[in-house]
Design an enzyme around this catalytic site. Structure first.
Site, PDB file in Angstrom:
ATOM      1  N   GLY A 128     -59.441 -11.714  54.750  1.00  0.00           N
ATOM      2  CA  GLY A 128     -58.939 -10.551  55.044  1.00  0.00           C
ATOM      3  C   GLY A 128     -58.642  -9.629  53.985  1.00  0.00           C
ATOM      4  O   GLY A 128     -58.239  -8.239  54.253  1.00  0.00           O
ATOM      5  N   GLU A 161     -61.412 -17.841  53.079  1.00  0.00           N
ATOM      6  CA  GLU A 161     -62.738 -17.490  53.513  1.00  0.00           C
ATOM      7  C   GLU A 161     -62.989 -16.061  53.379  1.00  0.00           C
ATOM      8  O   GLU A 161     -63.265 -15.448  54.320  1.00  0.00           O
ATOM      9  CB  GLU A 161     -62.632 -17.963  55.119  1.00  0.00           C
ATOM     10  CG  GLU A 161     -62.420 -19.215  55.598  1.00  0.00           C
ATOM     11  CD  GLU A 161     -62.196 -19.429  57.087  1.00  0.00           C
ATOM     12  OE1 GLU A 161     -61.931 -18.324  57.786  1.00  0.00           O
ATOM     13  OE2 GLU A 161     -62.459 -20.529  57.421  1.00  0.00           O
ATOM     14  N   PRO A 162     -63.142 -15.570  52.125  1.00  0.00           N
ATOM     15  CA  PRO A 162     -63.329 -14.338  51.737  1.00  0.00           C
ATOM     16  C   PRO A 162     -64.678 -13.886  52.233  1.00  0.00           C
ATOM     17  O   PRO A 162     -65.780 -14.834  51.861  1.00  0.00           O
ATOM     18  CB  PRO A 162     -63.111 -14.019  50.259  1.00  0.00           C
ATOM     19  CG  PRO A 162     -63.284 -15.534  49.977  1.00  0.00           C
ATOM     20  CD  PRO A 162     -62.914 -16.418  50.934  1.00  0.00           C
ATOM     21  N   GLY A 163     -65.262 -12.708  52.837  1.00  0.00           N
ATOM     22  CA  GLY A 163     -66.601 -12.290  52.930  1.00  0.00           C
ATOM     23  C   GLY A 163     -66.517 -10.838  52.154  1.00  0.00           C
ATOM     24  O   GLY A 163     -67.330 -10.839  51.376  1.00  0.00           O
ATOM     25  N   ARG A 164     -65.806  -9.984  52.895  1.00  0.00           N
ATOM     26  CA  ARG A 164     -65.936  -8.538  52.429  1.00  0.00           C
ATOM     27  C   ARG A 164     -65.755  -8.552  50.812  1.00  0.00           C
ATOM     28  O   ARG A 164     -66.429  -7.751  50.118  1.00  0.00           O
ATOM     29  CB  ARG A 164     -64.879  -7.787  52.982  1.00  0.00           C
ATOM     30  CG  ARG A 164     -65.051  -6.161  52.707  1.00  0.00           C
ATOM     31  CD  ARG A 164     -63.841  -5.575  53.344  1.00  0.00           C
ATOM     32  NE  ARG A 164     -63.587  -5.687  54.529  1.00  0.00           N
ATOM     33  CZ  ARG A 164     -64.000  -5.142  55.702  1.00  0.00           C
ATOM     34  NH1 ARG A 164     -64.836  -4.392  55.504  1.00  0.00           N
ATOM     35  NH2 ARG A 164     -63.795  -5.844  56.881  1.00  0.00           N
ATOM     36  N   TYR A 170     -65.873   1.789  63.390  1.00  0.00           N
ATOM     37  CA  TYR A 170     -64.384   1.821  62.881  1.00  0.00           C
ATOM     38  C   TYR A 170     -64.067   3.147  62.163  1.00  0.00           C
ATOM     39  O   TYR A 170     -62.905   3.172  61.898  1.00  0.00           O
ATOM     40  CB  TYR A 170     -64.048   0.750  62.033  1.00  0.00           C
ATOM     41  CG  TYR A 170     -64.890  -0.617  62.098  1.00  0.00           C
ATOM     42  CD1 TYR A 170     -64.320  -1.448  63.311  1.00  0.00           C
ATOM     43  CD2 TYR A 170     -65.917  -1.003  61.438  1.00  0.00           C
ATOM     44  CE1 TYR A 170     -65.019  -2.579  63.467  1.00  0.00           C
ATOM     45  CE2 TYR A 170     -66.398  -2.296  61.495  1.00  0.00           C
ATOM     46  CZ  TYR A 170     -66.505  -2.941  62.566  1.00  0.00           C
ATOM     47  OH  TYR A 170     -66.968  -4.169  62.958  1.00  0.00           O
ATOM     48  N   CYS A 192     -80.121   8.406  68.286  1.00  0.00           N
ATOM     49  CA  CYS A 192     -80.076   9.207  69.397  1.00  0.00           C
ATOM     50  C   CYS A 192     -78.493   9.299  70.066  1.00  0.00           C
ATOM     51  O   CYS A 192     -78.394   8.989  71.251  1.00  0.00           O
ATOM     52  CB  CYS A 192     -81.207   9.150  70.571  1.00  0.00           C
ATOM     53  SG  CYS A 192     -80.686  10.223  71.782  1.00  0.00           S
ATOM     54  N   GLU A 193     -77.755   9.388  69.223  1.00  0.00           N
ATOM     55  CA  GLU A 193     -76.198   9.321  69.445  1.00  0.00           C
ATOM     56  C   GLU A 193     -75.416  10.213  68.658  1.00  0.00           C
ATOM     57  O   GLU A 193     -75.605  10.293  67.604  1.00  0.00           O
ATOM     58  CB  GLU A 193     -75.746   8.063  69.627  1.00  0.00           C
ATOM     59  CG  GLU A 193     -76.417   7.105  70.570  1.00  0.00           C
ATOM     60  CD  GLU A 193     -75.627   5.749  70.990  1.00  0.00           C
ATOM     61  OE1 GLU A 193     -74.283   6.040  70.895  1.00  0.00           O
ATOM     62  OE2 GLU A 193     -76.088   4.948  71.411  1.00  0.00           O
ATOM     63  N   TYR A 218     -70.970  -6.611  56.071  1.00  0.00           N
ATOM     64  CA  TYR A 218     -71.020  -6.097  57.431  1.00  0.00           C
ATOM     65  C   TYR A 218     -72.029  -4.942  57.384  1.00  0.00           C
ATOM     66  O   TYR A 218     -71.733  -4.045  58.179  1.00  0.00           O
ATOM     67  CB  TYR A 218     -69.634  -5.841  57.940  1.00  0.00           C
ATOM     68  CG  TYR A 218     -68.698  -7.036  57.769  1.00  0.00           C
ATOM     69  CD1 TYR A 218     -68.994  -8.064  58.476  1.00  0.00           C
ATOM     70  CD2 TYR A 218     -67.575  -6.864  56.716  1.00  0.00           C
ATOM     71  CE1 TYR A 218     -68.069  -9.240  58.448  1.00  0.00           C
ATOM     72  CE2 TYR A 218     -66.937  -7.924  56.683  1.00  0.00           C
ATOM     73  CZ  TYR A 218     -66.967  -9.152  57.336  1.00  0.00           C
ATOM     74  OH  TYR A 218     -65.992 -10.284  57.356  1.00  0.00           O
TER      75      TYR A 218
HETATM   76  N1  LLP Z   1     -62.753 -15.739  58.423  1.00  0.00           N
HETATM   77  C1  LLP Z   1     -62.876 -15.682  59.699  1.00  0.00           C
HETATM   78  C2  LLP Z   1     -62.580 -16.751  60.897  1.00  0.00           C
HETATM   79  C3  LLP Z   1     -63.370 -14.326  60.028  1.00  0.00           C
HETATM   80  O1  LLP Z   1     -63.458 -14.042  61.459  1.00  0.00           O
HETATM   81  C4  LLP Z   1     -63.603 -13.532  59.055  1.00  0.00           C
HETATM   82  C5  LLP Z   1     -63.973 -12.122  59.519  1.00  0.00           C
HETATM   83  C6  LLP Z   1     -63.489 -13.842  57.841  1.00  0.00           C
HETATM   84  C7  LLP Z   1     -63.241 -15.041  57.498  1.00  0.00           C
HETATM   85  C8  LLP Z   1     -63.875 -12.816  56.752  1.00  0.00           C
HETATM   86  O2  LLP Z   1     -62.934 -11.819  56.472  1.00  0.00           O
HETATM   87  P1  LLP Z   1     -63.394 -10.854  55.118  1.00  0.00           P
HETATM   88  O3  LLP Z   1     -62.920 -11.565  54.010  1.00  0.00           O
HETATM   89  O4  LLP Z   1     -64.465 -10.226  55.305  1.00  0.00           O
HETATM   90  O5  LLP Z   1     -62.306  -9.825  55.644  1.00  0.00           O
HETATM   91  N2  LLP Z   1     -67.229  -6.004  60.972  1.00  0.00           N
HETATM   92  C9  LLP Z   1     -65.923  -5.770  60.451  1.00  0.00           C
HETATM   93  C10 LLP Z   1     -65.345  -7.075  59.956  1.00  0.00           C
HETATM   94  C11 LLP Z   1     -65.222  -8.194  60.981  1.00  0.00           C
HETATM   95  C12 LLP Z   1     -64.646  -9.268  60.354  1.00  0.00           C
HETATM   96  C13 LLP Z   1     -64.826 -10.376  61.323  1.00  0.00           C
HETATM   97  N3  LLP Z   1     -64.253 -11.634  60.618  1.00  0.00           N
HETATM   98  C14 LLP Z   1     -66.229  -4.420  59.352  1.00  0.00           C
HETATM   99  O6  LLP Z   1     -67.121  -4.253  59.218  1.00  0.00           O
HETATM  100  O7  LLP Z   1     -65.186  -4.328  58.849  1.00  0.00           O
END
Ligand code: LLP
Length: 426
Positions: A240, A281-284, A323, A350-351, A379
């Site tokens: 997050g 679990e970092p993604g972003r 968002y 078209c939106e 994302y």
């Molecule tokens: N772990 C779980 C269980 C998750 O559901 C998520 C993201 C993550 C880890 C990774 O979180 P992060 O480090 O990326 O914050 N589409 C949205 C974000 C949706 C996130 C969904 N879950 C956006 O573009 O902001």
């Protein structure tokens, strides 16, 4: 060359990504184009891992599931948080070993649960109903599934409501008050073995207090679960951590996050005498700022506002439409020119909501200029679609100053893929 954001720079008025001219890239590979910098990706991963040296970092594959990205992160030693059978398949293919993958999901199919068992990954179970199904599949195949429960900790992450996942009203996880009972049930059921506990409170969080609160609430559970005689090997706090989409925004770094939560973690685990391994679990944070979307200007129109019509819209980058998210934009072939007026960057969909950026100060924009949308590595492509019959864009990786196509442009043939006409319409 002067630096505008880490791996991005400007020379002779052009934007450079990882040392490569963005304008040349569009000339060579066409538009629209996602361009990712491998060095930046590795740097981000290493920085995060360095901040949490004793933690297993499971990259959230949903942020960007391109095989090359997963492969690079596998090389760096990342595990993976996967949210579908497809993400699990890709993570394994990329070389991430099954003992470093957690299969998450609030509504997994039977097929996905069987696939988890077959590959031997641990499963984050979202409900007691899912536990029953998984246990019965495990017994059928003579296996034991190692599981965690996904907990809904009932914490406000102070982020956009659509990406807050740990509120009591959210669809994710077992309600906090039912968690102990769930472990008590799981320890008695043949076919499953509870070995961990999991939560994730939301995304793009820019305050530290919700993370600290999460550690405390989860440690309260760890203590009670230990009393049940269940030995937890890991506590997965999800992720997050936000990133600064606006350049003057103050957002905590991985080091700030570590400083905030690690002392609480140690103190609490020492006090209760249980020392689970931490998973994050970092993604972003890992992929967000690694990628730029380059999109060509089709036209400029003076209307209620000054609109710039480009060839990428929310089909490729939905975050602003979904968002109201801010992404910095600049003109890649006029990167050094002073701003001359306000422009609104509109996609071709078209939106009315198909706007990439509202009212931005830019140098004079004309047809065939290249607009760069920054920080689209998380994302971005992963949420893209073929809406309005638009083939998806190519993805380019810049590695040591050289471009590689890591996903080709789709064509109209891809719009037809998997479609068939019934015989009476042939
Ligand atoms: N772990 C779980 C269980 C998750 O559901 C998520 C993201 C993550 C880890 C990774 O979180 P992060 O480090 O990326 O914050 N589409 C949205 C974000 C949706 C996130 C969904 N879950 C956006 O573009 O902001």
């Amino acid at each position: 060359m002067f630096e505008i954001e880490g791996h991005l720079g400007v020379r002779d008025n052009h934007l450079f990504i990882g040392g490569v001219d963005a304008v040349d890239l569009v000339g060579e590979y066409g538009s629209p184009l996602f361009v990712t910098n491998e060095e930046r990706l590795r740097e981000n991963y290493r920085r995060y891992q360095r901040a949490f040296p004793d933690t297993d970092v499971y990259y959230a594959a949903k942020a960007n599931g391109n095989l090359t990205i997963l492969r690079i992160l596998a090389e760096e030693g990342a595990g993976a948080d996967v949210f579908s059978g497809g993400e699990l398949y890709m993570a394994l293919l990329a070389g991430i070993s099954s003992d470093r993958i957690l299969f998450n999901g609030n509504s997994k199919t039977d097929q996905e649960l069987r696939y988890a068992l077959q590959t031997g990954v641990r499963v984050s179970v979202d409900s007691l109903d899912e536990l029953k199904t998984l246990a019965s599949f495990a017994r059928e195949t003579g296996k034991v599934a190692e599981i965690a429960f996904r907990v809904n900790p009932d914490i406000s992450p102070k982020t956009h409501p659509k990406i807050a996942t740990g509120l009591s009203t959210s669809k994710f996880g077992i309600p906090y008050t039912q968690v102990i009972e769930a472990y008590d049930t799981a320890k008695r059921i043949e076919g499953v073995k509870p070995v961990g506990i999991h939560c994730h409170i939301g995304s793009q969080i820019i305050e530290l207090t919700p993370f600290v609160e999460t550690v405390n609430r989860m440690m309260d559970l760890v203590e009670q679960i230990d009393r049940l005689g269940v030995k937890l090997e890991f506590l997965d706090l999800g992720s997050g951590l936000g990133i600064p989409y606006k350049k003057d925004e103050h957002v905590p770094t991985p080091e700030d996050l570590a400083d905030a939560i690690l002392p609480v973690w140690s103190e609490r685990s020492d006090a209760i005498g249980v020392h689970p391994r931490m998973i994050l679990e970092p993604g972003r944070y890992i992929t967000g700022d690694t990628t730029v979307l380059l999109t060509r200007v089709n036209l400029v129109k003076e209307a209620h506002k000054r609109f710039v019509g480009v060839d990428a819209g929310f089909n490729l980058m939905i975050r602003q439409a979904m968002y109201g998210a801010y992404h910095h934009v600049l003109v890649a072939n006029k990167a050094d020119l002073p701003p001359m007026g306000l422009y609104t960057i509109a996609g071709p969909i078209c939106e009315s909501g198909d706007i990439l950026a509202h009212d931005r100060e830019l140098p004079p924009v004309e047809k065939d200029d290249i607009i760069a949308v920054l920080d689209v590595g998380a994302y971005g492509f992963s949420m893209s679609s073929q809406y309005n019959g638009r083939p998806r864009a190519a993805e380019i990786l810049i590695s040591h100053g050289r471009p590689y196509v890591i996903r080709e442009h789709e064509t109209v043939c891809d719009l037809l893929a998997k479609q068939t006409l019934p015989p009476h319409l042939l």
